[in-house]
Scaffold this active site. Structure first.
Site, PDB file in Angstrom:
ATOM      1  N   THR A  90       1.257  -1.145   0.025  1.00 50.19           N
ATOM      2  CA  THR A  90      -0.116   0.034   0.445  1.00 50.19           C
ATOM      3  C   THR A  90       1.194   1.166   0.117  1.00 50.19           C
ATOM      4  OG1 THR A  90      -1.970   1.250   0.842  1.00 50.19           O
ATOM      5  CG2 THR A  90       0.196  -0.010   2.395  1.00 50.19           C
ATOM      6  N   GLY A 142      -2.379   6.175   5.786  1.00 46.52           N
ATOM      7  CA  GLY A 142      -3.662   6.333   7.176  1.00 46.52           C
ATOM      8  C   GLY A 142      -3.991   3.788   7.643  1.00 46.52           C
ATOM      9  N   ASP A 185      -7.404  -4.257   0.728  1.00 52.12           N
ATOM     10  CA  ASP A 185      -8.259  -3.682   0.614  1.00 52.12           C
ATOM     11  C   ASP A 185     -10.025  -3.706   1.283  1.00 52.12           C
ATOM     12  OD1 ASP A 185      -8.235  -2.087  -2.251  1.00 52.12           O
ATOM     13  OD2 ASP A 185     -10.648  -3.630  -2.797  1.00 52.12           O
ATOM     14  N   SER A 186      -9.796  -1.890   1.086  1.00 50.95           N
ATOM     15  CA  SER A 186     -11.210  -1.909   2.213  1.00 50.95           C
ATOM     16  C   SER A 186     -12.096  -0.410   1.460  1.00 50.95           C
ATOM     17  CB  SER A 186     -10.513  -1.738   3.139  1.00 50.95           C
ATOM     18  OG  SER A 186      -9.322  -0.291   3.455  1.00 50.95           O
ATOM     19  N   GLY A 188      -9.786   9.202   5.454  1.00 48.36           N
ATOM     20  CA  GLY A 188     -10.585   8.538   4.852  1.00 48.36           C
ATOM     21  C   GLY A 188     -13.190   9.209   4.917  1.00 48.36           C
ATOM     22  N   TYR A 189     -13.321   8.409   5.204  1.00 48.87           N
ATOM     23  CA  TYR A 189     -14.651   8.908   5.520  1.00 48.87           C
ATOM     24  C   TYR A 189     -14.521   8.448   7.295  1.00 48.87           C
ATOM     25  CZ  TYR A 189     -15.430   7.442   0.522  1.00 48.87           C
ATOM     26  OH  TYR A 189     -15.108   7.165  -0.825  1.00 48.87           O
ATOM     27  N   ASP A 190     -13.562   8.431   7.972  1.00 44.20           N
ATOM     28  CA  ASP A 190     -13.989   8.664   9.248  1.00 44.20           C
ATOM     29  C   ASP A 190     -14.582   9.947   9.856  1.00 44.20           C
ATOM     30  OD1 ASP A 190     -12.552   5.907   9.466  1.00 44.20           O
ATOM     31  OD2 ASP A 190     -10.488   6.690  10.209  1.00 44.20           O
ATOM     32  N   LYS A 211     -10.755   2.951  18.021  1.00 45.34           N
ATOM     33  CA  LYS A 211     -10.772   2.221  16.389  1.00 45.34           C
ATOM     34  C   LYS A 211     -10.176   1.525  16.897  1.00 45.34           C
ATOM     35  CE  LYS A 211     -10.299   3.457  11.493  1.00 45.34           C
ATOM     36  NZ  LYS A 211      -9.774   4.113  10.526  1.00 45.34           N
TER      37      LYS A 211
HETATM   38  P1  IMP Z   1      -8.063   0.732  -0.878  1.00 45.45           P
HETATM   39  O1  IMP Z   1      -6.615   1.092  -0.732  1.00 45.45           O
HETATM   40  O2  IMP Z   1      -8.171   0.630  -2.335  1.00 45.45           O
HETATM   41  O3  IMP Z   1      -8.341  -0.520  -0.572  1.00 45.45           O
HETATM   42  O4  IMP Z   1      -9.036   2.429  -0.415  1.00 45.45           O
HETATM   43  C1  IMP Z   1      -9.727   1.741   0.654  1.00 45.45           C
HETATM   44  C2  IMP Z   1     -10.444   3.140   0.790  1.00 45.45           C
HETATM   45  O5  IMP Z   1     -11.843   2.960   1.334  1.00 45.45           O
HETATM   46  C3  IMP Z   1      -9.400   4.843   1.339  1.00 45.45           C
HETATM   47  O6  IMP Z   1      -8.839   5.195   0.611  1.00 45.45           O
HETATM   48  C4  IMP Z   1     -10.703   5.238   2.221  1.00 45.45           C
HETATM   49  O7  IMP Z   1     -11.499   5.696   1.139  1.00 45.45           O
HETATM   50  C5  IMP Z   1     -11.802   3.900   2.599  1.00 45.45           C
HETATM   51  N1  IMP Z   1     -11.999   3.362   3.565  1.00 45.45           N
HETATM   52  C6  IMP Z   1     -11.215   2.602   3.842  1.00 45.45           C
HETATM   53  N2  IMP Z   1     -11.108   1.491   5.197  1.00 45.45           N
HETATM   54  C7  IMP Z   1     -11.343   3.134   6.032  1.00 45.45           C
HETATM   55  C8  IMP Z   1     -10.728   3.394   7.152  1.00 45.45           C
HETATM   56  O8  IMP Z   1     -10.330   2.479   8.417  1.00 45.45           O
HETATM   57  N3  IMP Z   1     -11.661   4.755   7.607  1.00 45.45           N
HETATM   58  C9  IMP Z   1     -11.273   5.529   6.396  1.00 45.45           C
HETATM   59  N4  IMP Z   1     -12.153   5.486   5.415  1.00 45.45           N
HETATM   60  C10 IMP Z   1     -11.195   4.041   5.044  1.00 45.45           C
END
Ligand code: IMP
Length: 199
Positions: free
Chosen positions: A8, A12, A70-71, A154-156, A176
Site C-alpha cells: 500500500t 492512514g 483492500d477496503s 478517509g470517511y472516518d 478504532k
Molecule cells: P483501497 O486502498 O483501494 O483499499 O481504498 C480504501 C479506501 O476505502 C480508502 O481510501 C478510504 O476511502 C476507504 N476506507 C477504508 N478503510 C477506511 C477506514 O478505516 N477509515 C476511513 N476510510 C476507509
C-alpha cells in the site's frame, strides 16, 4: 528481523496496520520502501480479488511475505456504493475531502434511519506464489450529516459508531484499533502468521 511487506501507499491504512502488528517481532515495510514496484491496477470486482491482486503482484516483485489489503465503505441507501471504488469515489484525482463531499451530496435528504453503512477490509497474505491467508472484517456504523473530529482518515469524520454516538474522527484511535474492520481482519492474519512462523 523478519519482514512483512504491506502492498500500500495509503499512509492512514499503513499507520493502523503497523499499530495493530506492533506486538509481533516483524519489520513492516510498504511500497514506500519499494519505489520501483509495479503499479497494481485494482480491476477486481470484489475486495477479495483486489486484495489478492495486490499481494500476488507485490510478493512476486519483492520475493517477501506480502500483505494486500483492500477496503472500503458500503452505504445501504446507496446500494452499497462506494464499495470497492471508495478510494476513487469522486473520480480522477480523488482526495478524502472530495470523496466525503460526494458522499454527503449523494445522501442529501436521506433520513437518519436510512444512513446505515459498514466498512469492510479484506486482507490476503502471499509468499512465493502461495496464498497463506485470505480473511475479512467489517464494522457497522451510520453516516453523519457533517464532519466530526479529525482522527483516522478517509470517511472516518462521517462514520458514526452507534454504541459510542461518535465518529471514528472523534473516537480515540485505541478504540478504532479494537473495533474496526481492519483490526478484525488483522486479528485473523495474526493467527495465520503465528502458524506460518512456527515452521
Ligand atoms: P483501497 O486502498 O483501494 O483499499 O481504498 C480504501 C479506501 O476505502 C480508502 O481510501 C478510504 O476511502 C476507504 N476506507 C477504508 N478503510 C477506511 C477506514 O478505516 N477509515 C476511513 N476510510 C476507509
Amino acid at each position: 528481523m523478519k519482514e512483512l511487506v504491506v502492498a500500500t501507499t495509503n499512509q492512514g491504512k499503513l499507520r493502523e496496520i503497523r499499530g495493530l502488528l506492533a506486538d509481533l517481532n516483524v519489520n513492516v515495510t510498504s511500497l514506500a520502501d519499494y519505489p520501483d514496484a509495479p503499479e497494481v491496477i485494482e480491476d477486481g470486482d470484489t475486495f477479495e480479488a483486489n486484495a489478492l491482486k495486490k499481494a500476488v503482484t507485490i510478493a512476486a516483485y519483492t520475493q517477501k511475505l506480502t500483505m494486500g489489503e483492500d477496503s472500503g465503505l458500503e452505504v445501504e441507501a446507496l446500494d452499497n456504493a462506494p464499495g470497492i471504488y471508495s478510494a476513487r469515489y469522486s473520480g480522477e484525482g480523488a482526495t478524502d475531502e472530495r470523496n466525503n463531499e460526494k458522499l454527503l451530496s449523494e445522501l442529501e435528504g436521506v433520513e437518519p434511519e436510512r444512513r446505515g453503512a459498514r466498512y469492510r477490509s479484506c486482507i490476503a497474505l502471499v509468499k512465493d506464489g502461495q496464498t497463506i491467508a485470505v480473511v475479512e472484517g467489517d464494522c457497522r456504523g451510520e453516516i453523519a450529516t457533517e464532519a466530526r473530529g479529525t482522527n483516522g482518515f478517509g470517511y472516518d469524520p462521517y462514520f458514526i459508531i452507534p454504541e459510542y454516538g461518535k465518529t471514528f474522527g472523534e473516537l480515540d484511535p485505541s478504540i478504532k484499533a479494537r473495533i474496526s474492520h481492519r483490526s478484525k481482519a488483522l486479528a485473523q492474519v495474526k493467527q495465520k502468521l503465528a502458524e506460518y512462523y512456527k515452521d
